[in-house]
Write a protein that holds these residues in place. Sequence first.
Motif, mmCIF file in Angstrom:
data_model
loop_
_atom_site.group_PDB
_atom_site.id
_atom_site.type_symbol
_atom_site.label_atom_id
_atom_site.label_comp_id
_atom_site.label_asym_id
_atom_site.label_seq_id
_atom_site.Cartn_x
_atom_site.Cartn_y
_atom_site.Cartn_z
ATOM 1 N N SER A 140 4.133 10.633 -3.132
ATOM 2 C CA SER A 140 3.786 12.108 -2.920
ATOM 3 C C SER A 140 3.932 12.622 -1.248
ATOM 4 O O SER A 140 3.274 13.472 -1.016
ATOM 5 N N CYS A 141 4.607 11.756 -0.513
ATOM 6 C CA CYS A 141 5.134 12.168 0.969
ATOM 7 C C CYS A 141 5.776 13.216 0.822
ATOM 8 O O CYS A 141 6.876 13.371 0.590
ATOM 9 N N ALA A 142 5.425 14.049 1.377
ATOM 10 C CA ALA A 142 5.907 15.430 1.269
ATOM 11 C C ALA A 142 7.109 15.728 2.526
ATOM 12 O O ALA A 142 6.981 15.202 3.664
ATOM 13 N N SER A 143 8.020 15.878 1.826
ATOM 14 C CA SER A 143 9.586 16.682 2.924
ATOM 15 C C SER A 143 8.611 17.739 3.541
ATOM 16 O O SER A 143 9.734 18.522 1.930
ATOM 17 N N LEU A 144 8.905 18.162 4.724
ATOM 18 C CA LEU A 144 8.634 19.831 4.812
ATOM 19 C C LEU A 144 9.997 20.563 6.243
ATOM 20 O O LEU A 144 9.314 20.047 6.940
ATOM 21 N N PRO A 172 6.677 13.132 7.589
ATOM 22 C CA PRO A 172 5.111 13.468 8.174
ATOM 23 C C PRO A 172 5.329 11.811 9.094
ATOM 24 O O PRO A 172 5.165 10.701 9.144
ATOM 25 N N MET A 213 0.639 -1.157 0.221
ATOM 26 C CA MET A 213 -0.314 -0.049 0.136
ATOM 27 C C MET A 213 1.075 1.515 0.285
ATOM 28 O O MET A 213 0.421 2.124 -0.777
ATOM 29 N N THR A 214 2.236 1.105 0.366
ATOM 30 C CA THR A 214 3.204 2.780 0.691
ATOM 31 C C THR A 214 3.880 2.849 -0.583
ATOM 32 O O THR A 214 3.669 3.870 -1.003
ATOM 33 N N MET A 224 2.262 5.198 -2.930
ATOM 34 C CA MET A 224 1.573 6.245 -2.299
ATOM 35 C C MET A 224 2.784 6.857 -1.397
ATOM 36 O O MET A 224 2.864 8.328 -1.367
ATOM 37 N N ILE A 225 4.103 6.477 -1.516
ATOM 38 C CA ILE A 225 5.089 7.163 -0.649
ATOM 39 C C ILE A 225 5.807 8.161 -1.396
ATOM 40 O O ILE A 225 6.386 9.093 -1.133
ATOM 41 N N THR A 264 -0.771 17.954 2.423
ATOM 42 C CA THR A 264 -1.750 18.382 1.995
ATOM 43 C C THR A 264 -2.340 19.146 2.867
ATOM 44 O O THR A 264 -3.892 19.652 2.253
ATOM 45 N N ILE A 323 -2.165 17.316 10.230
ATOM 46 C CA ILE A 323 -2.530 15.784 10.883
ATOM 47 C C ILE A 323 -2.292 15.715 12.125
ATOM 48 O O ILE A 323 -1.161 15.677 12.411
ATOM 49 N N MET A 334 1.360 18.109 12.096
ATOM 50 C CA MET A 334 2.140 17.319 11.311
ATOM 51 C C MET A 334 1.525 17.820 10.150
ATOM 52 O O MET A 334 0.161 17.771 10.035
ATOM 53 N N PHE A 335 2.717 18.360 9.290
ATOM 54 C CA PHE A 335 2.507 17.972 8.035
ATOM 55 C C PHE A 335 2.587 17.250 6.985
ATOM 56 O O PHE A 335 2.989 16.761 7.284
ATOM 57 N N ASN A 336 1.254 16.837 6.072
ATOM 58 C CA ASN A 336 2.089 15.452 5.104
ATOM 59 C C ASN A 336 1.675 15.452 3.938
ATOM 60 O O ASN A 336 1.175 15.017 3.027
ATOM 61 N N LEU A 374 1.431 9.363 5.211
ATOM 62 C CA LEU A 374 1.010 10.083 3.542
ATOM 63 C C LEU A 374 -0.096 10.983 2.913
ATOM 64 O O LEU A 374 -0.956 11.312 3.967
ATOM 65 N N GLY A 392 11.590 16.655 9.082
ATOM 66 C CA GLY A 392 11.256 16.552 8.095
ATOM 67 C C GLY A 392 10.203 15.788 6.697
ATOM 68 O O GLY A 392 9.448 16.016 6.286
#
Lengths: 140, 419
Positions: free
Chosen positions: A28-32, B184, A21-22, A25-26, A97, A100, A93-95, B231, B182
């Motif tokens: 789209s995982c944002a690094s911020l 999530p 599953m990951t 989607m990984i 979009t 969360i 945390m920012f994910n 995610l 960095g």
Amino acid sequence: MKRREFLKSTCALGLLATSGMTSGMISSCASLPIVEAPVHDGVLRVPVELLSGQSLRVIRGSGLEFDIALERRDDGTYRAFLMECTHAHNPLMFNGTGFICPLHGSRFDENGMVTHGPASLPLTELKTRADGTIVAVSVE
Amino acid sequence: MDGSDGGLKRTDRATCFVMVILSLLVDEGISSAQSVRPDSQDTSSSSIASSSATTIGGYGNAFYQRNFGTQTALMDLERVVLFVGHRFTPGIAFFSELEVEDAKVTGGEDGGEVAFEQAYVRFTLDPTHSISAGLFLPRIGILNENHLPTEFNGNERNQVETFIIPSTWRELGIGFYGSSGGLPVSYSIALVNGLNSATFVHGSGIREGRFEGRNASANNLALAGSAELYLKNAVVGISGYYGGSVGLSSRQADSLQLQSGPFGTPVIIGESHVQYESGGLSLKVLGTAVSIPRASDINRAYANNTPALEYGAYAEIGCDILQSLCPVPGKQLIAFLRFETLDMNATIPSNGILDGTLKQRHIVCGFNYLPITDVVIKADVRFAHTGDQNPALVLNPSPVVVPYKNNITFFNVGLGLSF
């Protein structure tokens, strides 16, 4: 079943279930990365150049309990949200979009509105003022 | 006497040392914090602890249940919980949940319970790291920490996270919580008191071995850890638990031929889960297993038919019909279907007795209607199927006993709220 076999099979099962599953989607995982900025007299002062390249930054003000999400909008104005869950006051945390809460799973969109409970109130928006080189965020 | 005094002094010194470290960390991190106050809304009605010192909140649920197997029905105010929180400083806050189960507690009568579900102090080190100390819920699975009735589908909590992971599972200890700057990713690790294998009850897994903050034995300890990756529309998580289940002195344990010490006669739990949500569609999958390698020793000492391995898994799909068909701000009508499978004696030691009724499947389907975010009306049906009863476990059967039914249907209607 021996302990080692149990651990191996449990880990394998978990990895198998989650990796499928990951993997899709990984990406789209944002690094911020978190940017640090000083706070003086109840005002968080963020140099504008720190915001270049990305429309949204997570700012850690010196001595503040919660981080602040600072967004540069298309019209050149700025908007700031306190990254504190309005349900149980846990850090958010920012994910990629939105925001969360890892404690109870509340979700907020980029406008600070609740998209999933148990939180029912939007994020706290903080006043901002930009003077060309500095974005000032009121944290008092 | 001297020896015990010395021990106390050592304990005091250790406690002081921990407190000094905590105070230094908190002071270093946010002693100069500005008190950030919400400027656009009143959070007092929905908060556990707000910037303005003490606040209250709570949750509860009541339901009607029809058991078509026994042709009986039940109504119960299952629980009402009051949150009380107090923020001493921006970096130090107290959280508590006081729960009353089944509405009433009367001395000498069965049913009902009054208990602290949580009571801990959180020391915030920085915006992404904190330490909690006291009675808290280790982050194991989905439901244990996030158990508000407005947040799960169906009147009953799922069976897997009731009997395999014994939610709501709280213990005394200290926990470290953090999230990555960095990525999530959030994580936690906790050191808490262990379980008590002497009070394990056949048919309920490790559930009755919890101390829940009451005179817990601290000779045996447990480590619980978790990690979750957030995610775009999904959360992927794993958690684990490793703890001793014998809190006796070594002399007492030796006499019962039990392994003592902090992690003696261990209970090991592994768990992983995935949650996905997008456009009114939600998916939830969880799998977990509990291993008790020295279950035969526990059975020899306490004759409570402890299994060596138990497992459980469930998958749930939900769809917010209102969001899909005609979105109404603040309202949700969720149709859901959940499949659960669990076996509380998947492997039994040589001195155990197999109980087929502990191998179960449950199919639950129904609706959750939320007229507002904090109130839910629920209706669902649970189809339960179990293996055969083992006659060897039926002691002194009544001559008028009804034959065991492998399939039972339950109908539930209820109400839940949180604030």
